[in-house]
Design a protein around this motif. Structure first.
Motif, PDB file in Angstrom:
ATOM      1  N   GLU A  82       0.857  -1.183   0.000  1.00 50.21           N
ATOM      2  CA  GLU A  82       0.000   0.000   0.000  1.00 50.21           C
ATOM      3  C   GLU A  82       0.891   1.230   0.000  1.00 50.21           C
ATOM      4  OE1 GLU A  82      -2.974   0.073   3.035  1.00 50.21           O
ATOM      5  OE2 GLU A  82      -3.872  -1.843   2.402  1.00 50.21           O
ATOM      6  N   TYR A  83       0.488   2.250  -0.734  1.00 47.77           N
ATOM      7  CA  TYR A  83       1.346   3.427  -0.867  1.00 47.77           C
ATOM      8  C   TYR A  83       0.523   4.643  -1.287  1.00 47.77           C
ATOM      9  CZ  TYR A  83       1.013   2.051  -5.808  1.00 47.77           C
ATOM     10  OH  TYR A  83       0.551   1.701  -7.053  1.00 47.77           O
ATOM     11  N   ALA A  84       1.088   5.808  -1.006  1.00 45.46           N
ATOM     12  CA  ALA A  84       0.463   7.069  -1.410  1.00 45.46           C
ATOM     13  C   ALA A  84       1.184   7.614  -2.630  1.00 45.46           C
ATOM     14  CB  ALA A  84       0.534   8.085  -0.273  1.00 45.46           C
ATOM     15  N   LEU A  85       0.423   8.224  -3.514  1.00 49.01           N
ATOM     16  CA  LEU A  85       1.014   8.818  -4.715  1.00 49.01           C
ATOM     17  C   LEU A  85       0.125   9.962  -5.173  1.00 49.01           C
ATOM     18  CD1 LEU A  85       3.435   8.329  -6.653  1.00 49.01           C
ATOM     19  CD2 LEU A  85       1.846   7.098  -8.134  1.00 49.01           C
ATOM     20  N   GLY A  86       0.741  11.102  -5.398  1.00 42.76           N
ATOM     21  CA  GLY A  86       0.001  12.264  -5.877  1.00 42.76           C
ATOM     22  C   GLY A  86       0.608  12.794  -7.156  1.00 42.76           C
ATOM     23  N   GLU A 101      -5.432  15.700  -5.676  1.00 45.68           N
ATOM     24  CA  GLU A 101      -5.041  15.355  -4.313  1.00 45.68           C
ATOM     25  C   GLU A 101      -4.217  14.068  -4.294  1.00 45.68           C
ATOM     26  OE1 GLU A 101      -8.969  13.241  -4.977  1.00 45.68           O
ATOM     27  OE2 GLU A 101      -8.051  15.158  -5.525  1.00 45.68           O
ATOM     28  N   GLU A 102      -3.574  13.830  -3.160  1.00 42.97           N
ATOM     29  CA  GLU A 102      -2.818  12.596  -2.984  1.00 42.97           C
ATOM     30  C   GLU A 102      -3.775  11.415  -2.906  1.00 42.97           C
ATOM     31  OE1 GLU A 102       0.964  11.752  -0.344  1.00 42.97           O
ATOM     32  OE2 GLU A 102      -0.835  11.536   0.888  1.00 42.97           O
ATOM     33  N   LEU A 103      -3.419  10.335  -3.571  1.00 42.61           N
ATOM     34  CA  LEU A 103      -4.244   9.133  -3.593  1.00 42.61           C
ATOM     35  C   LEU A 103      -3.509   7.985  -2.902  1.00 42.61           C
ATOM     36  CD1 LEU A 103      -5.393   9.247  -7.329  1.00 42.61           C
ATOM     37  CD2 LEU A 103      -6.602  10.162  -5.339  1.00 42.61           C
ATOM     38  N   ILE A 129      -7.445   2.897  -3.313  1.00 43.99           N
ATOM     39  CA  ILE A 129      -8.084   2.580  -2.017  1.00 43.99           C
ATOM     40  C   ILE A 129      -8.159   3.844  -1.151  1.00 43.99           C
ATOM     41  CG2 ILE A 129      -7.382   0.158  -2.026  1.00 43.99           C
ATOM     42  CD1 ILE A 129      -5.115   0.991  -0.050  1.00 43.99           C
ATOM     43  N   THR A 130      -8.178   5.010  -1.783  1.00 40.60           N
ATOM     44  CA  THR A 130      -8.171   6.270  -1.039  1.00 40.60           C
ATOM     45  C   THR A 130      -9.341   6.373  -0.072  1.00 40.60           C
ATOM     46  OG1 THR A 130      -7.086   7.359  -2.914  1.00 40.60           O
ATOM     47  CG2 THR A 130      -8.117   8.775  -1.258  1.00 40.60           C
ATOM     48  N   GLU A 131     -10.526   6.031  -0.522  1.00 43.35           N
ATOM     49  CA  GLU A 131     -11.712   6.140   0.332  1.00 43.35           C
ATOM     50  C   GLU A 131     -11.590   5.222   1.548  1.00 43.35           C
ATOM     51  OE1 GLU A 131     -16.596   5.631   0.050  1.00 43.35           O
ATOM     52  OE2 GLU A 131     -15.367   5.726  -1.769  1.00 43.35           O
ATOM     53  N   ARG A 132     -11.127   3.992   1.322  1.00 42.29           N
ATOM     54  CA  ARG A 132     -10.948   3.054   2.426  1.00 42.29           C
ATOM     55  C   ARG A 132      -9.888   3.556   3.406  1.00 42.29           C
ATOM     56  NH1 ARG A 132      -8.232  -2.560   1.143  1.00 42.29           N
ATOM     57  NH2 ARG A 132      -6.370  -1.454   1.847  1.00 42.29           N
TER      58      ARG A 132
END
Length: 306
Positions: A82-86, A101-103, A129-132
């Protein structure tokens, strides 16, 4: 159906995949991108093909992706991250369509058995999986936050104490704990009602928070009792902070809320982690004992437990 028609159907099906599928080589080169065209959930990555991770991302981020690719290849099995990427993480993002925005993504990485352009490679499926993630973050925040004051609760304090205790055992960084409560708070509730008492707790919280550093963990320990976890803070400095909080609260005029010349005082106990401590309960016990001594000595004072 002809072979050409079969091939066209296959390509159309692949292009319609809701999540983007990347083919990435061991050296970090983008070989192909299929699917993931919904701009509400994904950035347009079509321009990435034939570039490398380091061409389009900051080094730290690119290094992380490369590490995960090689890890999947070496283990020869499905690897999930799992990771963030914008868009800010991609060079030339001003020309990229998609969310600003960052996702957050779940990456499912599967090695390919055949070489791709002479290199080992993986298929990387990225699912938004941004919402989760946001929902989980909100649930975590609610589980750690005191509803009345908005600061952290006892549960969060215990978690952080365990972490700081483990760090102390490894690095021996001075870590102190202050526990304080408001003197004769029950009389405030009895005389002025619980609504006024709640307002006092919120005022005290605001005044104390203004005196603390960003790295200090301020918690409502229970009722009118509070705790402050002070990382990288000696016992002497923690005692000074406790005195500053005591003066700040004692000098604050609550006349508008509780009547003429009304004020609230606090008693505090302070201790620090010792090399001989075997668990956090010993630190908590010393701070509690110091608090009780402050009360026995007349309240409105700080006691330091050496």
């Amino acid at each position: 159906m002809s072979v050409k028609q079969d091939l066209n159907l296959l390509m159309e099906m692949l292009a319609a995949l809701p999540d983007p599928v990347f083919v990435l080589t061991e050296s970090g080169r983008y070989v192909a991108l299929i699917g993931g065209h919904d701009a509400r959930y994904y950035h347009d990555g079509s321009h990435l093909v034939d570039f490398t991770l380091h061409d389009v991302m900051p080094k730290e981020k690119a290094d992380w992706f490369l590490h995960e690719i090689r890890r999947a290849i070496e283990t020869e099995g499905l690897h999930t991250v799992e990771y963030a990427l914008g868009s800010k993480d991609l060079k030339g993002s001003e020309d990229i369509s998609g969310p600003a925005e960052e996702l957050w993504f779940e990456g499912r990485i599967q090695p390919i058995s055949s070489l791709v352009k002479g290199e080992r490679a993986v298929v990387w499926v990225a699912r938004n999986i941004t919402e989760r993630h946001q929902m989980q973050a909100e649930l975590r925040r609610l589980s750690e936050q005191d509803e009345l004051t908005g600061i952290y609760n006892r549960r969060k304090l215990m978690e952080e104490l365990e972490e700081k205790f483990a760090e102390f055992k490894r690095y021996h960084h001075a870590t102190s704990l202050m526990i304080f409560d408001l003197d004769h708070f029950k009389s405030i509730n009895d005389r002025f009602g619980h609504i006024a008492g709640d307002k006092v707790l919120r005022i005290v919280t605001r005044l104390c928070a203004a005196q603390l550093r960003e790295q200090d963990l301020f918690c409502r320990y229970g009722g009118e009792e509070f705790a402050v976890l002070l990382p990288n803070t000696s016992l002497k400095d923690a005692g000074r902070l406790a005195e500053r909080l005591r003066r700040c609260i004692g000098e604050h005029d609550l006349q508008g809320l509780l009547g003429e010349n009304a004020c609230v005082t606090l008693s505090a106990g302070v201790s620090t982690i010792r090399v001989s401590d075997s668990d956090i309960e010993q630190l908590i016990s010393r701070s509690d004992n110091a608090l009780y001594k402050a009360k026995e000595k007349g309240r409105n004072r700080v006691v330091i437990e050496e």
